[in-house]
Design an enzyme around this catalytic site. Structure first.
Site, PDB file in Angstrom:
ATOM      1  N   ASP A 223       0.821  -1.210   0.000  1.00 14.47           N
ATOM      2  CA  ASP A 223       0.000   0.000   0.000  1.00 14.47           C
ATOM      3  C   ASP A 223       0.856   1.262   0.000  1.00 14.47           C
ATOM      4  O   ASP A 223       0.416   2.310  -0.458  1.00 14.47           O
ATOM      5  CB  ASP A 223      -0.917  -0.005   1.226  1.00 14.47           C
ATOM      6  CG  ASP A 223      -1.870  -1.195   1.191  1.00 14.47           C
ATOM      7  OD1 ASP A 223      -2.605  -1.314   0.212  1.00 14.47           O
ATOM      8  OD2 ASP A 223      -1.856  -1.998   2.144  1.00 14.47           O
ATOM      9  N   GLY A 253       3.485  -6.449  -1.747  1.00 15.69           N
ATOM     10  CA  GLY A 253       4.137  -5.980  -0.523  1.00 15.69           C
ATOM     11  C   GLY A 253       3.785  -6.853   0.656  1.00 15.69           C
ATOM     12  O   GLY A 253       3.175  -7.908   0.513  1.00 15.69           O
ATOM     13  N   SER A 254       4.164  -6.375   1.832  1.00 12.62           N
ATOM     14  CA  SER A 254       3.778  -7.112   3.037  1.00 12.62           C
ATOM     15  C   SER A 254       2.430  -6.613   3.536  1.00 12.62           C
ATOM     16  O   SER A 254       1.685  -7.344   4.171  1.00 12.62           O
ATOM     17  CB  SER A 254       4.845  -6.970   4.114  1.00 12.62           C
ATOM     18  OG  SER A 254       5.219  -5.624   4.246  1.00 12.62           O
ATOM     19  N   GLU A 513       2.080   4.269   6.345  1.00 11.17           N
ATOM     20  CA  GLU A 513       3.353   5.014   6.300  1.00 11.17           C
ATOM     21  C   GLU A 513       3.434   5.928   7.520  1.00 11.17           C
ATOM     22  O   GLU A 513       2.411   6.486   7.948  1.00 11.17           O
ATOM     23  CB  GLU A 513       3.417   5.855   5.016  1.00 11.17           C
ATOM     24  CG  GLU A 513       3.378   5.005   3.740  1.00 11.17           C
ATOM     25  CD  GLU A 513       4.583   4.084   3.622  1.00 11.17           C
ATOM     26  OE1 GLU A 513       5.711   4.572   3.600  1.00 11.17           O
ATOM     27  OE2 GLU A 513       4.384   2.855   3.569  1.00 11.17           O
TER      28      GLU A 513
HETATM   29  P1  ADP Z   1       5.538  -3.069   1.978  1.00  7.49           P
HETATM   30  O1  ADP Z   1       4.109  -3.487   1.901  1.00  7.49           O
HETATM   31  O2  ADP Z   1       6.427  -4.254   2.027  1.00  7.49           O
HETATM   32  O3  ADP Z   1       5.737  -2.099   3.084  1.00  7.49           O
HETATM   33  P2  ADP Z   1       5.492  -0.880   0.092  1.00  7.49           P
HETATM   34  O4  ADP Z   1       5.303  -0.953  -1.367  1.00  7.49           O
HETATM   35  O5  ADP Z   1       4.350  -0.416   0.903  1.00  7.49           O
HETATM   36  O6  ADP Z   1       5.914  -2.325   0.610  1.00  7.49           O
HETATM   37  O7  ADP Z   1       6.759   0.032   0.288  1.00  7.49           O
HETATM   38  C1  ADP Z   1       7.314   0.328   1.491  1.00  7.49           C
HETATM   39  C2  ADP Z   1       8.138   1.589   1.385  1.00  7.49           C
HETATM   40  O8  ADP Z   1       9.188   1.436   0.451  1.00  7.49           O
HETATM   41  C3  ADP Z   1       7.369   2.818   0.922  1.00  7.49           C
HETATM   42  O9  ADP Z   1       7.549   3.815   1.886  1.00  7.49           O
HETATM   43  C4  ADP Z   1       8.019   3.233  -0.378  1.00  7.49           C
HETATM   44  O10 ADP Z   1       8.088   4.626  -0.476  1.00  7.49           O
HETATM   45  C5  ADP Z   1       9.405   2.666  -0.241  1.00  7.49           C
HETATM   46  N1  ADP Z   1      10.085   2.373  -1.520  1.00  7.49           N
HETATM   47  C6  ADP Z   1       9.617   2.472  -2.772  1.00  7.49           C
HETATM   48  N2  ADP Z   1      10.542   2.065  -3.678  1.00  7.49           N
HETATM   49  C7  ADP Z   1      11.631   1.715  -2.968  1.00  7.49           C
HETATM   50  C8  ADP Z   1      12.930   1.217  -3.334  1.00  7.49           C
HETATM   51  N3  ADP Z   1      13.243   0.985  -4.604  1.00  7.49           N
HETATM   52  N4  ADP Z   1      13.786   0.963  -2.340  1.00  7.49           N
HETATM   53  C9  ADP Z   1      13.469   1.158  -1.049  1.00  7.49           C
HETATM   54  N5  ADP Z   1      12.258   1.617  -0.641  1.00  7.49           N
HETATM   55  C10 ADP Z   1      11.351   1.911  -1.589  1.00  7.49           C
HETATM   56 MG    MG Z   2       3.617  -0.600   3.193  1.00  8.84          MG
END
Ligand code: ADP
Ligand code: MG
Length: 535
Positions: A223, A253-254, A513
């Site tokens: 998300d 994502g997670s 976030e």
């Molecule tokens: P998850 O569900 O695993 O948390 P998300 O897609 O929600 O995955 O992303 C988590 C965070 O990673 C977000 O804050 C996003 O801004 C950040 N993010 C996006 N692209 C990258 C990247 N290439 N490397 C590290 N962080 C990133």
């Molecule tokens: Mg997330």
């Protein structure tokens, strides 16, 4: 023998679902030996297949075009004098193996051989007629609902796919290559893949990029990346048009709460990982989109954020933040985080006010209509932590053109009179969610919809035992937590809220976030964006 001609039913007065639109006899290409089938394409969106020479086919011998994501025709590659052409039908019906707990979408592809004329062009033309008609009947029916405008992606269409390679267990790119890309090819959806390199990369791209070349923007991540995209779109000068670009969530994502919610709204059973990704990619291939509410959040220091999922403070937000470091565990990160946070249960002090949905038709109060319970300066607590908008806080260049928040009043004024101020000021968690799910197995607001005009506000008062809290969390898997009648848990659908924490330590969360802790207020903006969804 193979043959094919427009069906005798094509011009018949029959108008029911059994009406045959096309009829023909074609061989199935695979598996050999090539068995011939009489095919009937019906108005009721079925491709009925009857083996030539066999007894009438049972119901299993029909492909339901509601499950079909694409159909393509192509010329034969075999050497002359075989002038055959082909058409392939790609379906993803729900099927249940004996080992499965519940049915899931499984790929089912059929390729038919068209060889009725000596000229290859004639056969290709007929194959294209079939493919075109099958695609037409497979197109989803656009729901009709008063005050709600659904839409369909155009065909052909081109989608921008934004992918966070770090999201979840770090397999988003492999999932795209192995699962999403083949389905997009079958559905004839062209794509441009953009792999993010850092946080805010996607936000910068959609904030400044030319979006006109894409019919939709899909996000293969959690998300968090979609949150970047929504806010990037809202930061554009042309946000009014940009935010109407259909978005799509592909869970990688997670935290895949929106994907799990959209899966739930479509009437599907809970799905995880590849199964959930298949369902969401299927929605993208079908191309149906619905309006989705966004919540506009304002902080006392002058930040303005747009949120599609949730705002939270306290226990649930802390689980989300503390479990970030366990992202590699996938959704299990939240279980680990919950256990950790339960051990060090904290109380959060602040004032919560809200506008219940049923009161929202009343005019927003003027400062003179101060809520009788609300005496913002009486205890001296909330106002002294209200950060004043610093002179140097950057403002978006187009500020003033953003949607107004007519339900909200400035922080230095008390909430309007017709709002409710919660008498208690000690909480374990405050959480406003605007979708049904907070995770694939976390049904927090089972009745929530994409465009119900509501935030589903939960607050858990201090005093609840650890065991009581654990019971609530376990019940949330199925969405039965409210049935427990826990006296500490309160739930209300609201249109707007204000939260004034009494301390500025810790973090809040917006769509999972982190956000620095400070006074925040927000209101729903009905149907502000669009999202690919099922029916
Ligand atoms: P998850 O569900 O695993 O948390 P998300 O897609 O929600 O995955 O992303 C988590 C965070 O990673 C977000 O804050 C996003 O801004 C950040 N993010 C996006 N692209 C990258 C990247 N290439 N490397 C590290 N962080 C990133
Ligand atoms: Mg997330």
């Amino acid at each position: 023998m193979e043959g094919g001609q427009p069906g005798p039913g094509a011009s018949s007065p029959q108008s029911d679902s059994a009406e045959v639109v096309l009829h023909g006899v074609f061989a199935l290409r695979d598996p050999a030996p090539k068995t011939s089938y009489a095919l009937s394409l019906t108005r009721g969106r079925e491709l009925r297949m009857q083996r030539v020479g066999s007894a009438p086919a049972g119901p299993g011998a029909a492909l339901k075009l509601a499950d079909c994501i694409g159909c393509s025709a192509f010329a034969g590659r075999e050497p002359q004098p075989e002038p055959a052409a082909y058409f392939s039908v790609f379906c993803y019906p729900f099927r249940k193996g004996w080992w499965d707990a519940s049915p899931s979408r499984q790929r089912l592809a059929r390729t038919f051989r068209v060889c009725v004329a000596p000229e290859p062009e004639e056969n290709l033309k007929l194959a294209e007629t079939w493919a075109g008609k099958i695609r037409e009947l497979a197109a989803p029916r656009v729901p009709r609902q008063e005050g709600v405008t659904w839409g369909l992606l155009p065909r052909p269409c081109h989608v921008l796919v934004l992918l966070n390679p770090q999201s979840g267990t770090g397999h988003a790119l492999q999932l795209f290559r192995s699962l999403v890309q083949p389905m997009l090819a079958e559905a004839d959806v062209a794509f441009t893949l953009f792999v993010t390199e850092r946080p805010n990369h996607a936000r910068e791209l959609v904030r400044a990029g030319d979006l006109s070349q894409w019919d939709a923007v899909a996000v293969l991540a959690g998300d968090g990346l979609l949150y970047e995209v929504v806010n990037g779109l809202m930061e554009r000068q042309d946000w009014q048009a940009a935010i109407k670009k259909p978005l799509c969530t592909l869970p990688g994502g997670s935290g895949n709460a929106l994907a799990a919610s959209i899966n739930h709204y479509a009437g599907n059973t809970q799905a995880f990982k590849e199964e959930l990704l298949t369902n969401c990619t299927y929605f993208l291939c079908k191309g149906l989109y619905a309006p989705m509410d966004l919540v506009s959040l304002s902080t006392a220091s002058g930040k303005r954020l747009y949120s599609f999922l949730s705002f939270g403070w306290g226990f649930i937000s802390d689980v989300d933040i503390a479990s970030e470091k366990y992202r590699q565990l996938g959704k299990a990160r939240f279980t680990v985080g919950t256990i950790q946070q339960l051990a060090g249960l904290k109380v959060y002090k602040g004032r919560l006010s809200y506008l219940p949905v049923e009161m929202s038709s009343s005019a927003p109060g003027s400062p003179s209509e101060q809520n009788s319970h609300h005496m913002p300066c009486s205890n001296g607590r909330p106002l002294h932590i209200l950060p004043q908008p610093a002179p140097g806080v950057p403002r978006p260049p187009h500020e003033g053109s953003w949607p107004e928040d007519p339900l909200l009043v400035p922080f230095d004024q008390p909430v309007p009179k017709h709002w409710t101020v919660v008498p208690e000021e000690e909480f374990i968690s405050i959480f406003a969610i605007y979708q049904s799910h907070l995770g694939a197995d976390f049904t927090m607001a089972p009745t929530a919809k994409l465009h119900d005009g509501s935030m589903h506000l939960f607050y858990l008062k201090a005093g609840v035992s650890r065991l009581g809290l654990l019971k609530l969390f376990l019940a949330m898997e199925k969405g039965t937590h409210l049935d427990l009648n826990c006296p500490y848990l309160h739930y209300l659908p609201v249109r707007a809220f204000r939260l004034e924490p009494f301390t500025s330590t810790g973090l809040m969360t917006v769509d999972g976030e982190p956000l620095a802790c400070e006074p925040v207020q927000g209101q729903v903006h009905d149907q502000l964006c669009r999202i690919i969804s099922g029916s």
